[in-house]
Design a protein around this motif. Sequence first.
Motif, short mmCIF file in Angstrom:
data_model
loop_
_atom_site.label_atom_id
_atom_site.label_comp_id
_atom_site.label_asym_id
_atom_site.label_seq_id
_atom_site.Cartn_x
_atom_site.Cartn_y
_atom_site.Cartn_z
N PHE A 104 -53.78 58.52 101.05
CA PHE A 104 -52.52 59.03 100.54
C PHE A 104 -51.36 58.11 100.91
CE2 PHE A 104 -54.72 63.09 99.95
CZ PHE A 104 -54.13 63.54 98.78
N TYR A 105 -51.44 57.50 102.10
CA TYR A 105 -50.38 56.58 102.51
C TYR A 105 -50.33 55.36 101.59
CZ TYR A 105 -48.35 52.64 105.00
OH TYR A 105 -47.63 51.52 105.32
N VAL A 106 -51.49 54.76 101.33
CA VAL A 106 -51.54 53.57 100.48
C VAL A 106 -51.13 53.92 99.05
CG1 VAL A 106 -53.04 51.78 99.52
CG2 VAL A 106 -53.27 52.45 101.92
N ALA A 107 -51.55 55.09 98.57
CA ALA A 107 -51.30 55.44 97.17
C ALA A 107 -49.86 55.85 96.91
CB ALA A 107 -52.25 56.57 96.76
N PHE A 108 -49.22 56.57 97.84
CA PHE A 108 -47.94 57.20 97.53
C PHE A 108 -46.78 56.77 98.41
CE2 PHE A 108 -51.20 60.56 96.49
CZ PHE A 108 -51.23 60.26 95.14
N GLY A 136 -49.15 45.66 92.56
CA GLY A 136 -49.19 47.04 93.02
C GLY A 136 -50.23 47.25 94.10
N CYS A 137 -50.31 48.48 94.58
CA CYS A 137 -51.23 48.83 95.68
C CYS A 137 -52.57 49.34 95.19
CB CYS A 137 -50.58 49.91 96.57
SG CYS A 137 -49.24 49.29 97.60
N LEU A 138 -52.85 49.24 93.90
CA LEU A 138 -54.07 49.82 93.36
C LEU A 138 -55.32 49.14 93.92
CD1 LEU A 138 -54.44 52.16 91.40
CD2 LEU A 138 -54.86 50.51 89.59
N ILE A 139 -55.29 47.81 94.04
CA ILE A 139 -56.44 47.08 94.57
C ILE A 139 -56.68 47.43 96.03
CG2 ILE A 139 -57.41 44.80 95.01
CD1 ILE A 139 -57.29 45.54 92.09
N GLU A 140 -55.60 47.54 96.79
CA GLU A 140 -55.74 47.90 98.20
C GLU A 140 -56.26 49.32 98.36
OE1 GLU A 140 -53.11 47.89 102.32
OE2 GLU A 140 -52.34 46.96 100.49
N LEU A 141 -55.83 50.23 97.51
CA LEU A 141 -56.33 51.60 97.55
C LEU A 141 -57.82 51.63 97.23
CD1 LEU A 141 -55.89 54.66 97.79
CD2 LEU A 141 -55.19 54.66 95.38
N THR A 142 -58.24 50.84 96.26
CA THR A 142 -59.65 50.76 95.93
C THR A 142 -60.46 50.22 97.10
OG1 THR A 142 -59.07 50.38 93.61
CG2 THR A 142 -61.31 49.82 94.28
#
Length: 437
Positions: A104-108, A136-142
């Motif tokens: 949740f931290y990485v995503a939001f 964006g943070c999408l790769i890091e969230l993945t």
Amino acid sequence: MALVIACMVAVIVYRLSVFATFASFMESEASLKHVKSFLTPQITTSLSGSCLNFMVILILNFFYEKISAWITKMEIPRTYQEYESSLTLKMFLFQFVNFYSSCFYVAFFKGKFVGYPGKYTYLFNVWRSEECDPGGCLIELTTQLTIIMTGKQIFGNVKEAIYPLVLNWWRRRKARTNSEKLYSRWEQDHDLETFGSLGLFYEYLETVIQFGFVTLFVASFPLAPLLALLNNIIEIRVDAWKLTTQYRRPVAAKAHSIGVWQDILYGMAVLSVATNAFIVAFTSDIIPRLVYYYAYSTDDTEPMKGYVNNSLSTFLIADFPNHTVPSEKRDFTTCRYRDYRYPPDHDQKYFHNMQYWHVLAAKMTFIIVMEHVVFLVKFLLAWMIPDVPKDVLERIKREKLMTIKILHDFELNKLKENLRTNYGEFSKQVMIEENKV
């Protein structure tokens, strides 16, 4: 909750320090020119931080299980059903915060409150807030989801297989012999590990946590359902081997339903709609691109041409505070940063411009529309596909009708017999009275 937040802050501090160290080291070392192409400071920090976060999750998970059981016992529930429901809710809440807080931290939150040049947000007035990659943070969230989900599944299967195996081996070793004559088969079976009354509880908990990984963040990690399917296939075989060879035969018990787990699964399904909508809107770059495509593009042949330049704002280096001005001299007077703010020559310089509010409105509109569409489809499917099929419902009605008819016939026959008995006794009384007369 406070312990999880403290661990998250520690991981964030670790990520910031590692990123600064790797960035300065790779910038100073000219021999690492070929490594920079595939091993950037962002990737290195993300991988090492995710692994460290996973180890912290496993450690906290051990303590949370003990704390949940202790708190539930302090409540002194009246029945075992109340004890299990209370323990289930507490354990799930602890696990939910423990496993999903970093995601949740990485995503939001990551990269959303960094400020702008000259007015950055600092953690403890020392470390600058983390920023996402330009994409964006999408790769890091993945990456975070892959490491945590895969690591949890591997660790869980290994633990379920090794733990009872080691305990049973130790019991057999204490018996000093494996001879069938001196150590009979029923004694060996009796010395196996007990399944326990909470054996299924942990299986449910593992399945629900996996369900959360599959549904809550599936927009950023579409491979999660496939990994969950492969894990479940392997776990079925591991559980079958474990129950047939390493545990005593479990005692069968009746259950009306899965209990509070049903409400938890329903709540997570509803929450997953909101989280995926927010991930698409705020974590990915889809909505800003669509806004530029339909509202700000000036090239009809190539509508997305100029998008990168449009998404970058300008900052005047002379506006840096004295303590943050770069010490070395530069050949340029301005720099670019990712945001939607007015330029230095504007009356409201460095404030959010109108395009920022357009993008924000588009994001909120997308969230609202997506949630309503998904819920509408859900209600339509629930109406079209009932929980009980029509033929089964008709059979249930027929069984109820037959039951009522059988009871009616039984009561009617019983009433007739009573009437016959009463009529016979009444006839006898009449005959006796006539004889007397």
